[in-house]
Scaffold this active site. Structure first.
Site, PDB file in Angstrom:
ATOM      1  N   THR A  84       0.816  -1.212   0.000  1.00 54.54           N
ATOM      2  CA  THR A  84       0.000   0.000   0.000  1.00 54.54           C
ATOM      3  C   THR A  84       0.856   1.273   0.000  1.00 54.54           C
ATOM      4  O   THR A  84       0.519   2.260  -0.647  1.00 54.54           O
ATOM      5  CB  THR A  84      -0.922  -0.021   1.238  1.00 54.54           C
ATOM      6  N   HIS A 104      -2.283  14.710   4.071  1.00 53.71           N
ATOM      7  CA  HIS A 104      -3.558  15.402   4.276  1.00 53.71           C
ATOM      8  C   HIS A 104      -3.474  16.361   5.455  1.00 53.71           C
ATOM      9  O   HIS A 104      -2.754  16.109   6.422  1.00 53.71           O
ATOM     10  CB  HIS A 104      -4.659  14.376   4.556  1.00 53.71           C
ATOM     11  N   LYS A 141     -18.027  10.620  -5.784  1.00 50.56           N
ATOM     12  CA  LYS A 141     -16.773  11.147  -5.244  1.00 50.56           C
ATOM     13  C   LYS A 141     -15.842  11.356  -6.426  1.00 50.56           C
ATOM     14  O   LYS A 141     -15.761  10.519  -7.318  1.00 50.56           O
ATOM     15  CB  LYS A 141     -16.210  10.089  -4.296  1.00 50.56           C
ATOM     16  N   SER A 145      -5.886   5.565   3.764  1.00 52.71           N
ATOM     17  CA  SER A 145      -5.771   7.019   3.816  1.00 52.71           C
ATOM     18  C   SER A 145      -6.506   7.538   5.037  1.00 52.71           C
ATOM     19  O   SER A 145      -7.629   7.108   5.288  1.00 52.71           O
ATOM     20  CB  SER A 145      -6.382   7.633   2.551  1.00 52.71           C
ATOM     21  N   CYS A 151      17.432   3.355 -19.822  1.00 55.20           N
ATOM     22  CA  CYS A 151      18.385   3.079 -18.744  1.00 55.20           C
ATOM     23  C   CYS A 151      18.289   1.684 -18.151  1.00 55.20           C
ATOM     24  O   CYS A 151      19.220   1.240 -17.490  1.00 55.20           O
ATOM     25  CB  CYS A 151      18.273   4.141 -17.644  1.00 55.20           C
TER      26      CYS A 151
END
Lengths: 420, 481
Positions: free
Chosen positions: B42, B51, B251, B339, B443
């Site tokens: 996570t 936040h 949302k 979160s 790379c």
């Protein structure tokens, strides 16, 4: 600060040809800055043949083609620095570069030739859904591993995109012992050269699926398989057409992007179509004394044309340094129209052009028995039939100074494809 | 004698924040991680934002950890030599009728103790963020919100904990836990370890670990979020982190600059079953594209350089579970850390360490090293300093990743430092080599060479991310013999 008449950014085919041309046109103080450990650029990993048919009238491999230019560079004693990364160029042509021996250093150039080439579009830019395992390579990265290091990046391969590198790698992987299961192409036509489709796919029985794309990548650690689906006219996958291919590798050959971060940084105007600098008849950008050639200017199909274009850039840069003063004259816009995606150059000032100027462009779709038409304002002056034109192949038209001089008042030259 | 006094399961931001706080005390502590590196779950794939703390319900552990963690971040970032910026955040409201929702958020934030919150009208919003949608009505402005590099934060916490004596075992998957009369036997694929205490910081697997010992079962749902990352050319499109107020219409997704100068949009939210289901989907990526355009105008979506998905460790009550499990003495949960877990991790670390200090009577070490030096960024040096560095260590004059301008010197450092990178992704997370617009196309083979050389292994053994993620399967023509 060190000074230099012409600094050339990149020692690939464009940079080498530009350097040779600049030297042959009387400039001794030329310097090539190359980030890799040898000159030759991407040609060094293109070990297949087919290079140089136009330039040398024979079929060379990439390294052979490069070696002719490298030999000439050595013969002319043109200085170059290897493993030297250019970090920044200012609008007044101060080049900041770095290498292990000299550290960070700056050079004030009178003229700069941009010859940085291009890079491959990555998976991320395509938004291919699925996991992000090992085994997803851009075709050029795989080509480097196979051709320069001798390593196989996978055994069972699916290729997305039928650009030339993808086609070449289909053959190469097969020759090295891998099984190439399919090449999928989003568009209804291949983005590669016809000869590569024949020699790299058809000759090895590798299927090419047009109007197909990857809709899923399976495998968390290493690729375990990919799902292809057919796409509709808007390039959206059609539900129900999914086909699963078990494989350990997905190679992507989905387009090349001119590498213009340095150009942008110095304020060079970039075309949204080519992603390369906008140039005039002298291959000069909007910044005076800054020229561009090769794949950094627009992606080419054949290296021969890169060399030809770079030769012109080198000559023009030499003239600029020698203060062969540019003449004032009307600037004619070169305008791409129906079927023509872009042109290089974008403007022409007749008094400054050479006796013959090659305008290069690409078409936006496949055309059969169509005409390339060129209009001076509203008058059609060129109308040339072509049996086949495809987006994968560059087209060119030669404009004669002599002829243009007879049209002193025109505002624009328009290129378009006409059916009749 | 037990192997360890404390075993922490999981080397994400929670586990390593706890490990670092515990390394201030004299205690024998070990972190077990099933992956080959820290920051693989996570913690690796999220919005990378700190936040302000107005979102979580007042009185919750989430709210407390968020606000405390946010306040701690500045000093922590300084100590750990990682970039952190308070870029501010805006929650956009598009309709007058939705204003009560925005005001509730404001009130909740004030109650949580979030400083400097402001409600801005349209003109004020457009003034500080001209590229937000013209349809904006008002916004909640939180100047204390910030952005951080989650990899660097996680890696720095681990490195500092390691330097202070915490042991790390990678590729070590916990398969069972046996409760003893006092203490535990932790059974892994790498053998068994005895310990007095277990701290469960296992992210989306925290329920499985918890349920190995407790009768009071918990359930963590992996909630997938998909993101699109845009090139640095798009990085200045907004300067604040832009949220939209959740309404009955749904949302939105956030649009934010990253600490490294890219632009990040996302996430979606989809509850799934597979705890390793970090694949992206066409529908998810489409949703991100569409929704991002609602809050910010003229997003240059042609500049997308990669997409990814992360899993939030969603616990059913949407609350951090922090503390000793009721029916298992000595087993401490740090579960449900979704979160604002990244924002809260410094506070979570301290909270759990304080708890352990109380339980075990831990004594502070006198020789705790509070600071850690990150990988040197040569771009921040003057020309003179840089030339001196290249003279001493020529590898710093050899550019490997040309998109992100990362030198061989930085990659060597990333591989050789404590808990160093073992894979391509490990190097990428530590140095950003391969994270730019070409996504490692140029790379990767060179980084593989450096890893092989520095680790004294064959290049064919170099992986993308450990395990079965090998990059080279053999040599040319070996099948044709």
């Amino acid at each position: 600060m060190r000074t230099c008449d012409i600094v050339i950014i990149g020692g690939g085919p464009a940079g080498l040809a530009a350097a040779i041309s600049a030297k042959e046109n009387g400039i001794d103080d030329v310097l090539i800055l190359e980030r890799d450990k040898e000159l030759g650029g991407i040609l060094n990993q293109c070990i297949h043949n087919g290079f140089g048919l136009h330039t040398f009238k024979e079929e060379l491999t990439g390294p052979e083609y490069a070696s002719r230019f490298i030999a000439k560079t050595e013969e002319l004693k043109i200085p170059y620095k290897l493993q030297t990364m250019v970090l920044d160029i200012t609008a007044d042509k101060i080049v900041t570069a770095m290498n292990k021996e000299e550290g960070l250093f700056q050079i004030q150039a009178k003229a700069v030739i941009l010859a940085m080439g291009c890079r491959e579009r990555s998976r991320g830019a395509l938004n291919i859904p699925g996991y992000r395992p090992a085994g997803v390579y851009s075709a050029g990265t795989a080509q480097r591993l196979v051709n320069m290091e001798g390593f196989l990046p996978g055994r069972e391969v699916v290729i997305l995109g039928s650009g030339d590198i993808g086609l070449i790698m289909a053959r190469r992987m097969t020759l090295e012992g891998a099984k190439v299961k399919v090449v999928a192409e989003l568009m209804p036509y291949s983005g590669g050269l016809k000869r590569n489709i024949v020699q790299c796919l058809d000759d090895f029985g590798i299927p090419l699926k047009l109007s197909y794309t990857v809709v899923d990548i399976k495998g968390r650690e290493r690729v375990e398989g990919i799902t292809l689906a057919q796409v509709d006219g808007a390039n959206k996958p059609i539900p129900g057409t999914e086909e699963f291919y078990s494989c350990d590798t997905l190679l992507l050959s989905v387009g090349l992007i001119p590498e213009n971060e340095l150009s942008r940084g110095m304020g060079v105007e970039i075309s949204p179509i080519t992603n390369g600098p906008v140039v005039n008849e002298s291959l000069e950008t909007n910044i005076e004394g800054v020229f561009a050639c090769g794949n950094v200017l627009h992606v080419h199909d054949l290296v021969d044309y890169v060399s030809e274009e770079a030769k012109a850039a080198g000559k023009n840069a030499a003239a600029y340094v020698k203060h062969i003063s540019k003449k004032e004259g009307t600037i004619i816009q070169v305008v791409p129209n129906d079927g023509v995606r872009y042109t290089v150059p974008s403007t022409i000032c007749v008094v400054n052009m050479s006796e013959e100027l090659i305008v290069r462009f690409r078409v936006g779709a496949v055309y059969r028995n169509a005409f390339i038409s060129v209009y001076y304002d509203n008058e059609r002056v060129i109308h040339r039939k072509r049996l086949v034109m495809a987006p994968g192949e560059m087209e060119e038209v030669k404009l004669k100074k002599e002829q243009l001089e007879q049209y002193p008042d025109i505002q624009k030259i328009m290129f378009q494809i006409e059916e009749k | 004698m037990r192997d360890y006094e404390i075993i922490i399961i999981g080397a994400g931001v929670s586990g390593t924040a706890i490990a670092r706080e515990l390394s201030k005390y004299s205690v024998k502590c070990c972190v077990l991680e099933k992956e080959e590196d820290v920051c693989c779950g996570t913690s690796k794939a999220n919005s990378a934002i700190i936040h302000a703390g107005y979102d979580a319900s007042n009185g919750s552990m989430m709210a407390r950890m968020n606000v405390e963690g946010n306040a701690m971040m500045e000093a922590l970032a300084k100590d750990l030599d990682i970039p952190f910026k308070r870029n501010g955040s805006l929650v956009l409201c598009f309709r007058e009728e939705d204003m009560p929702g925005l005001l509730r958020l404001y009130d909740n934030g004030v109650a949580n103790g979030v400083p400097k919150l402001q409600i801005l009208n349209k003109d004020e919003v457009k003034k500080i963020e001209p590229n937000v949608s013209d349809d904006v009505y008002a916004a909640l402005y939180a100047p204390t919100a910030g952005i951080v590099c989650p990899f660097h934060l996680n890696i720095a916490l681990a490195e500092n904990a390691c330097e202070n004596g915490v042991e790390f075992k990678f590729n070590t998957k916990v398969e069972g836990i046996q409760k003893l009369e006092k203490g535990f036997i932790v059974k892994t694929n790498q053998g068994e370890f005895t310990t007095d205490y277990v701290i469960n910081a296992a992210g989306v697997y925290a329920d499985e670990i918890h349920n190995m010992v407790s009768e009071k079962k918990i359930h963590i749902t992996p909630r997938r979020g998909e993101y699109l990352l845009l090139d640095k050319t798009a990085g200045n499109h907004v300067s604040n982190t832009i949220f939209t107020l959740p309404t009955k219409y749904g949302k939105g997704v956030l649009v934010t600059p990253t600490i490294h100068g890219n632009l990040l949009v996302g996430p979606t939210a989809l509850d799934i079953v597979d705890k390793e289901g970090t694949c992206t989907s066409a529908a998810g990526l489409d949703e991100v594209m569409t929704k991002a355009g609602i809050s910010v105008k003229n997003l240059p979506m042609g500049q997308v350089i990669t997409s990814f998905a992360g899993l939030r460790a969603h616990e059913e009550n949407h609350e951090f579970i922090l503390g000793e499990v009721e029916d298992v003495t000595g087993f401490i949960d740090c579960a449900g850390i979704e979160s604002p877990g990244l924002s809260g991790c410094p506070a979570i670390g301290k909270y759990i360490a304080d708890l352990m200090k109380g339980k075990m009577g831990l004594e502070a070490k006198k020789d705790f090293i509070s600071t850690r030096k990150g990988i040197l960024n040569p771009a921040k040096l003057s020309i003179e300093e840089r030339n001196k560095l290249i003279q001493e260590q020529p590898a710093y004059g050899n550019m490997i990743c040309r998109c992100e301008m990362i030198t061989e010197g930085e990659i060597i450092d990333a591989v050789n430092r404590p808990l160093g990178a073992k894979s391509l992704d490990g190097v990428k997370r530590r140095t950003r080599a391969g994270m730019g617009r070409c996504q490692g196309g140029f790379c990767s083979p060179r980084v593989m060479e450096i890893i092989a050389r520095e680790q004294d292994m064959n290049i064919t053994e170099v992986t993308k991310s450990g395990g079965e993620s090998g990059l080279i399967v053999g040599v040319n023509k070996e099948n044709l013999a």
